[in-house]
Every structure is written in structure tokens, then in C-alpha cells.
Design a protein around this motif. Structure first.
Motif, PDB file in Angstrom:
ATOM      1  N   THR A   1      -2.724   7.588  -2.370  1.00  0.00           N
ATOM      2  CA  THR A   1      -3.747   7.724  -1.348  1.00  0.00           C
ATOM      3  C   THR A   1      -4.391   6.369  -1.081  1.00  0.00           C
ATOM      4  O   THR A   1      -4.281   5.440  -1.868  1.00  0.00           O
ATOM      5  CB  THR A   1      -4.851   8.695  -1.801  1.00  0.00           C
ATOM      6  OG1 THR A   1      -5.504   8.143  -2.945  1.00  0.00           O
ATOM      7  CG2 THR A   1      -4.298  10.066  -2.136  1.00  0.00           C
ATOM      8  N   SER A   2      -5.074   6.294   0.024  1.00  0.00           N
ATOM      9  CA  SER A   2      -5.785   5.054   0.337  1.00  0.00           C
ATOM     10  C   SER A   2      -6.966   4.867  -0.617  1.00  0.00           C
ATOM     11  O   SER A   2      -7.417   3.751  -0.839  1.00  0.00           O
ATOM     12  CB  SER A   2      -6.258   5.063   1.778  1.00  0.00           C
ATOM     13  OG  SER A   2      -7.168   6.115   1.994  1.00  0.00           O
ATOM     14  N   ASP A   3      -7.470   5.967  -1.201  1.00  0.00           N
ATOM     15  CA  ASP A   3      -8.546   5.884  -2.176  1.00  0.00           C
ATOM     16  C   ASP A   3      -8.100   5.086  -3.405  1.00  0.00           C
ATOM     17  O   ASP A   3      -8.849   4.247  -3.904  1.00  0.00           O
ATOM     18  CB  ASP A   3      -8.988   7.290  -2.580  1.00  0.00           C
ATOM     19  CG  ASP A   3     -10.222   7.278  -3.459  1.00  0.00           C
ATOM     20  OD1 ASP A   3     -11.128   6.463  -3.187  1.00  0.00           O
ATOM     21  OD2 ASP A   3     -10.278   8.085  -4.407  1.00  0.00           O
TER      22      ASP A   3
ATOM     23  N   SER B   1       0.810  -1.208   0.000  1.00  0.00           N
ATOM     24  CA  SER B   1       0.000   0.000   0.000  1.00  0.00           C
ATOM     25  C   SER B   1       0.848   1.264   0.000  1.00  0.00           C
ATOM     26  O   SER B   1       0.352   2.332  -0.315  1.00  0.00           O
ATOM     27  CB  SER B   1      -0.936  -0.003   1.203  1.00  0.00           C
ATOM     28  OG  SER B   1      -0.173  -0.035   2.391  1.00  0.00           O
ATOM     29  N   SER B   2       2.135   1.174   0.301  1.00  0.00           N
ATOM     30  CA  SER B   2       2.980   2.357   0.328  1.00  0.00           C
ATOM     31  C   SER B   2       3.275   2.887  -1.065  1.00  0.00           C
ATOM     32  O   SER B   2       3.715   4.013  -1.216  1.00  0.00           O
ATOM     33  CB  SER B   2       4.293   2.046   1.054  1.00  0.00           C
ATOM     34  OG  SER B   2       5.003   1.066   0.339  1.00  0.00           O
TER      35      SER B   2
ATOM     36  N   LEU C   1      -5.741   2.812  -3.471  1.00  0.00           N
ATOM     37  CA  LEU C   1      -5.604   1.419  -3.036  1.00  0.00           C
ATOM     38  C   LEU C   1      -6.969   0.746  -2.958  1.00  0.00           C
ATOM     39  O   LEU C   1      -7.117  -0.399  -3.385  1.00  0.00           O
ATOM     40  CB  LEU C   1      -4.898   1.355  -1.679  1.00  0.00           C
ATOM     41  CG  LEU C   1      -4.679  -0.044  -1.107  1.00  0.00           C
ATOM     42  CD1 LEU C   1      -3.812  -0.876  -2.044  1.00  0.00           C
ATOM     43  CD2 LEU C   1      -4.037   0.035   0.254  1.00  0.00           C
ATOM     44  N   ASN C   2      -7.968   1.450  -2.458  1.00  0.00           N
ATOM     45  CA  ASN C   2      -9.320   0.890  -2.377  1.00  0.00           C
ATOM     46  C   ASN C   2      -9.877   0.603  -3.763  1.00  0.00           C
ATOM     47  O   ASN C   2     -10.547  -0.411  -3.967  1.00  0.00           O
ATOM     48  CB  ASN C   2     -10.250   1.829  -1.609  1.00  0.00           C
ATOM     49  CG  ASN C   2      -9.908   1.879  -0.139  1.00  0.00           C
ATOM     50  OD1 ASN C   2      -9.292   0.962   0.397  1.00  0.00           O
ATOM     51  ND2 ASN C   2     -10.286   2.962   0.515  1.00  0.00           N
TER      52      ASN C   2
END
Length: 149
Positions: free
Chosen positions: A56-58, A51-52, A60-61
Motif C-alpha cells: 500500500t502507499s501507507d 513503490s510497486s 511506502l509513506n
């Protein structure tokens, strides 16, 4: 000992230290030496990234959502499309990460795919994906995608 020999010994030692550092800091030294298998599409759905790597986490989602949507069921979509196109354009062509490819003609799609493959349209991901896809398979993909409604 003259100054030239001292400098040469220092630089030689520095090079050895840097080489040892690079040797012990790499995760998998055999990855760089392995050659990809020719004439097979690169499986995009089997990503081993952490995930790094995403901004953004968006993002990744979205990647996780696409991966799940592709792996659930094919719903009449070919394996070639699922491997080559669906990870970015989604199973139905709606395009979550990449643009929508719904409603385009076979000729338009085939022309664009050939332009990407030839490098006429700068997109390193598309060009890399299409390197190992034959012209026959491009035609098959264009035919399939043109049926998306």
C-alpha cells in the motif's frame, strides 16, 4: 529424420530461446554475481526499491518517513544503530514498522539479538541484518538501546 532427432532439435531450440529471453529481460546481470562485503553492516537506509514493491502507499509513506527521520540528525545515537536498527525501530526506538524497543534491559535486548542471529526466532530480516554484526557490536547496541526512555 526420425522423431527423436526432431524432438531433440525442438527442445534444444526452445532452451536457446529461453536463455536469450532471460539474458535480455534481466535488469542487471552483475547484481547476482556480486558478493556482499563481509564484516560490514548492510546499509538499510540506502534502498533502491520502487513503490510497486509495497502493498500500500501507507507502507511506502512509512518507509519514506523513517528514512527521513534517520537521515536528519543522529541526536546522540551511534552510526551502528542508525544503520542497523533505526530504519525499522526508528531513531528513538519507538518502532514505527517494527516493535518498540524502549524500556528494555541490556540483558533482555542482548538475549533477543543473539536469538535472532542464531535463527532461534524466525525473522529473516533480523537474521539477515545481524549476520555481519559482531558479538562486540551486539553488546554495544544492547547497551545503547537499553538507555532509550
Amino acid at each position: 529424420m526420425n522423431i527423436g532427432k526432431v524432438i531433440a532439435l525442438f527442445l534444444g531450440g526452445l532452451i536457446v530461446v529461453l536463455m536469450l529471453f532471460m539474458l535480455f529481460s534481466s535488469d542487471s546481470p552483475t547484481q547476482a554475481t556480486q558478493e556482499p562485503v563481509k564484516n560490514e553492516p548492510k546499509p538499510v537506509t540506502q534502498t533502491t526499491s520502487s513503490s510497486s514493491e509495497f502493498q500500500t502507499s501507507d507502507e511506502l509513506n512509512k518507509i519514506k518517513e523513517l528514512k527521513q527521520s534517520v537521515s536528519v540528525s543522529s541526536d546522540g545515537v551511534s552510526k551502528l544503530y542508525l544503520q542497523s536498527c533505526a530504519p525499522c525501530h526508528a531513531k528513538d526506538g519507538s518502532g514505527i514498522l517494527a516493535p518498540s524497543i524502549i524500556g528494555r534491559s541490556k540483558e533482555d535486548i542482548l538475549a533477543r539479538l543473539n536469538e535472532y542471529k542464531a535463527g532461534k526466532i524466525p525473522n529473516s530480516l533480523m537474521e539477515g541484518l545481524l549476520d555481519n554484526v559482531s558479538d562486540e557490536n551486539l553488546t554495544i547496541l544492547a547497551e545503547e538501546i537499553s538507555k532509550f526512555k
